[in-house]
Design an enzyme around this catalytic site. Structure first.
Site, PDB file in Angstrom:
ATOM      1  N   ASP A  34    -139.965 -18.095 -89.799  1.00  7.55           N
ATOM      2  CA  ASP A  34    -139.111 -16.889 -89.702  1.00  7.55           C
ATOM      3  C   ASP A  34    -137.940 -17.095 -88.741  1.00  7.55           C
ATOM      4  OD1 ASP A  34    -140.325 -16.952 -87.258  1.00  7.55           O
ATOM      5  OD2 ASP A  34    -141.247 -14.971 -87.401  1.00  7.55           O
ATOM      6  N   GLY A  35    -137.778 -18.304 -88.216  1.00  9.92           N
ATOM      7  CA  GLY A  35    -136.631 -18.604 -87.365  1.00  9.92           C
ATOM      8  C   GLY A  35    -136.921 -18.485 -85.874  1.00  9.92           C
ATOM      9  N   GLU A  36    -138.062 -17.881 -85.498  1.00 10.94           N
ATOM     10  CA  GLU A  36    -138.378 -17.782 -84.066  1.00 10.94           C
ATOM     11  C   GLU A  36    -138.626 -19.185 -83.503  1.00 10.94           C
ATOM     12  OE1 GLU A  36    -141.584 -15.069 -83.391  1.00 10.94           O
ATOM     13  OE2 GLU A  36    -140.465 -13.343 -84.191  1.00 10.94           O
ATOM     14  N   LYS A 192     -97.940 -14.134 -77.144  1.00 12.61           N
ATOM     15  CA  LYS A 192     -98.844 -13.992 -78.296  1.00 12.61           C
ATOM     16  C   LYS A 192     -99.358 -12.567 -78.374  1.00 12.61           C
ATOM     17  CE  LYS A 192    -103.352 -15.422 -78.238  1.00 12.61           C
ATOM     18  NZ  LYS A 192    -104.474 -16.375 -78.219  1.00 12.61           N
ATOM     19  N   ARG A 194    -102.330 -10.303 -80.249  1.00  9.68           N
ATOM     20  CA  ARG A 194    -103.532 -10.399 -81.085  1.00  9.68           C
ATOM     21  C   ARG A 194    -103.932  -9.009 -81.564  1.00  9.68           C
ATOM     22  NH1 ARG A 194    -107.756 -14.086 -81.914  1.00  9.68           N
ATOM     23  NH2 ARG A 194    -107.149 -15.520 -80.256  1.00  9.68           N
ATOM     24  N   THR A 226    -104.179 -19.820 -82.817  1.00 11.48           N
ATOM     25  CA  THR A 226    -103.276 -19.783 -81.655  1.00 11.48           C
ATOM     26  C   THR A 226    -102.486 -21.083 -81.539  1.00 11.48           C
ATOM     27  OG1 THR A 226    -104.775 -18.299 -80.492  1.00 11.48           O
ATOM     28  CG2 THR A 226    -103.240 -19.554 -79.127  1.00 11.48           C
TER      29      THR A 226
END
Ligand code: R5P
Length: 298
Positions: A34-36, A192, A194, A226
């Site tokens: 489950d990714g844990e 710049k 943003r 950038t």
């Protein structure tokens, strides 16, 4: 001292260990279906000063969580101290509320680091000098600028016909610092703008003179927007050669491709962020932060 690395930049961890005549200590990082993650230090750390190398690059949340678990494992196993080497500090740009209703992500990070008992953080070229003040735990703020100065001198770009340039007003402090290190080399600044909702950038103009050779200095390259737009503006204003020096090569989305096809001649970054083979391009040069980190640990 024992040095462990999370999964975000093991080559940097190995290089730091080598510089200190040590070997990286083994760690088990098991990923459940489950990714844990389950973290286990495979060497005893009782009464040791533990160093954890983990730049919190994308996937930022996963890498932060690994760092927290590594620190927790070290403290629970009796480490005397835990120093987190986080050369690239994720979420640092969200250090205050820009628009009503936003979270201060960096504050959440600092509180969590404190709760897992990290004693010290070493980081590089933070987005603003205010960040160490926000940290309630000691932070050592280092810079890649001396490394860039060394390279600029090696290339013989520290003479006439060269000027530094910050690609936005926020970088003015950084550009003044590197200018001083280069015997007051002249500098210019790009204005710049943003869009805070979309993140898109536009170059509104330039303050300062354009020299034949322009050295753009920035803290990080993420989308590449950038740098590519600043370089285009410099070229239109007469620059013949453009070199970029940026500490953190985040290279999100198609940044590598954009930079390779841009008017920039070469892009110098550091190994604060691991750059996989598929993101490398012919104009890219990577300089190592490992000697500076090793020195800071001694
Ligand atoms: C901005 O304030 C930073 O100094 C960098 O210029 C910026 O984060 C770079 O982002 P990107 O590569 O996405 O334009």
């Amino acid at each position: 001292m024992k040095i462990f690395s999370g999964s975000s930049n093991k080559p940097l961890g190995e290089e730091i260990a080598t510089q200190l005549n040590l070997a990286l200590s083994p760690v088990e990082i098991f990923i459940f279906p489950d990714g844990e993650r389950r973290i286990r230090l495979e060497e005893t750390v009782l009464d040791e000063d533990v160093v954890i190398v983990q730049p919190t690059t994308p996937p930022t949340d996963t890498h932060y969580f690994e760092l927290f678990l590594l620190a927790d494992a070290a403290k629970r196993s009796g480490a005397k101290s835990v120093t987190a080497i986080v050369p690239y500090l994720g979420y640092q740009r969200q250090d205050h509320i820009f628009r009503d209703g936003e979270a201060v992500s960096l504050d959440v990070i600092v509180n969590t680091m404190q709760s897992v008992k990290i004693d010290k953080v070493i980081s590089f070229d933070l987005h603003t000098i205010k960040i160490p003040e926000i940290f309630s735990i000691p932070m050592v703020h280092l810079s890649a600028l001396p490394l860039f100065v060394e390279e600029i001198k090696k290339q013989g770009w520290d003479g006439l016909d060269t000027s530094l340039v910050s690609p936005d007003m926020g970088g003015i402090r950084r550009i003044k610092m590197i200018s001083e290190l280069l015997r007051d080399m002249p500098y210019a600044t790009v204005e710049k703008n943003r869009d805070l909702a979309t993140g898109n950038v536009e170059m509104a103009g330039l303050t300062g003179e354009v020299a034949q050779r322009m050295l753009i200095v920035d803290d990080m390259i993420s989308s590449g927007g950038t740098i590519v737009k600043a370089a285009k503006l410099l070229k239109e204003k007469g620059a013949k050669e453009i070199y970029v020096f940026a500490t953190h090569a985040v290279f999100s989305s198609d940044a590598s491709d954009l930079l390779e096809k841009s008017v920039v001649d070469r892009v110098y970054v550091t190994d604060s962020v691991f750059v996989p083979e598929e993101k490398k391009f012919s104009k890219l040069q990577i300089l190592s932060l490992a000697p500076s980190i090793a020195e800071a640990l001694q």
